[in-house]
Design an enzyme around this catalytic site. Structure first.
Site, PDB file in Angstrom:
ATOM      1  N   SER A 298       0.818  -1.214   0.000  1.00 39.34           N
ATOM      2  CA  SER A 298       0.000   0.000   0.000  1.00 39.34           C
ATOM      3  C   SER A 298       0.853   1.267   0.000  1.00 39.34           C
ATOM      4  CB  SER A 298      -0.926   0.019   1.218  1.00 39.34           C
ATOM      5  OG  SER A 298      -1.908  -0.984   1.130  1.00 39.34           O
ATOM      6  N   GLN A 299       0.258   2.327  -0.494  1.00 44.70           N
ATOM      7  CA  GLN A 299       0.855   3.662  -0.427  1.00 44.70           C
ATOM      8  C   GLN A 299       1.192   3.985   1.031  1.00 44.70           C
ATOM      9  OE1 GLN A 299      -2.050   6.622  -1.265  1.00 44.70           O
ATOM     10  NE2 GLN A 299      -0.585   8.317  -1.416  1.00 44.70           N
TER      11      GLN A 299
END
Length: 211
Positions: free
Chosen positions: A62-63
């Site tokens: 994920s970011q």
């Protein structure tokens, strides 16, 4: 961590602070975690960019902003025992393991689960229990949990996860099929309240196991 990686991680934490992350413990964990360890060598040069990246098997890491934001939301009730659904690369688990006394994490893709376990061992994080299995069902024999985080998008909120929360427990997850809403759901005995936090984009939460 190498000096270069440490500097990059510290700079990433500063960027996340500028983006609105306020929990100092979360920012400290981000600044101390070598994100490149959770990526293939070919993508290591992108490790400290604020972007999601592929990790194989159709999954992503994920970011960093989303990792920090979800962690910040999860810590709102100061949980001691946490369940993560979707171990993936293990990066989110590495952040959580620095912040809570006990972490349980489930992954349906065996290869990813094995890699994540090895990475957390290398980081000397030993307060984590791993399970290979279907995250939709949670981890009933280790429940109840003070907080649960789901790192993939559920079309609907899994009832099994709601049932595994303590009274006052928090479930943080993305809900929806295309663009999703990041939600925080709180248990109040037999009823639940929910908050829509922001619009997000995650890979889908899939039933079953994959070798």
């Amino acid at each position: 961590m190498t000096r270069v990686a440490l500097t990059s991680a510290v700079n990433l934490a500063k960027k996340l602070s500028d983006a609105g992350i306020r929990n100092q413990a979360v920012l400290k964990a981000i600044s101390q975690t070598p994100r490149e360890m959770f990526l293939d060598n070919a993508l290591a040069h992108k490790a400290y960019e604020n972007t999601a990246l592929p990790i194989g098997q159709g999954q992503t890491i994920s970011q960093p902003y989303i990792v920090a934001r979800m962690t910040e939301l999860l810590l709102s009730n100061m949980p001691k025992k946490v369940l993560e659904v979707g171990t993936g690369s293990g990066y989110q688990a590495a952040i959580l393991a620095q912040l809570v006394p006990e972490l349980c994490t489930i992954e349906r893709i065996k290869g990813l689960q094995i890699q994540a376990r090895q990475r957390l061992k290398r980081l000397d994080l030993h307060n984590v229990s791993f399970k290979y299995g279907d995250g939709w069902q949670g981890w009933s024999n280790r429940s109840p949990f003070d907080a649960i985080m789901v790192t993939a998008a559920a079309a609907t909120v899994p009832e099994a996860l709601l049932s595994q929360l303590v009274d006052g427990g928090v479930l943080v997850l993305p809900v929806g099929e295309n663009t999703q809403q990041l939600m925080r759901i709180t248990r109040h005995r037999e009823r639940f309240s929910s908050e829509n936090i922001e619009t997000v984009k995650f890979v889908p939460l899939v039933n079953g196991e994959l070798a």
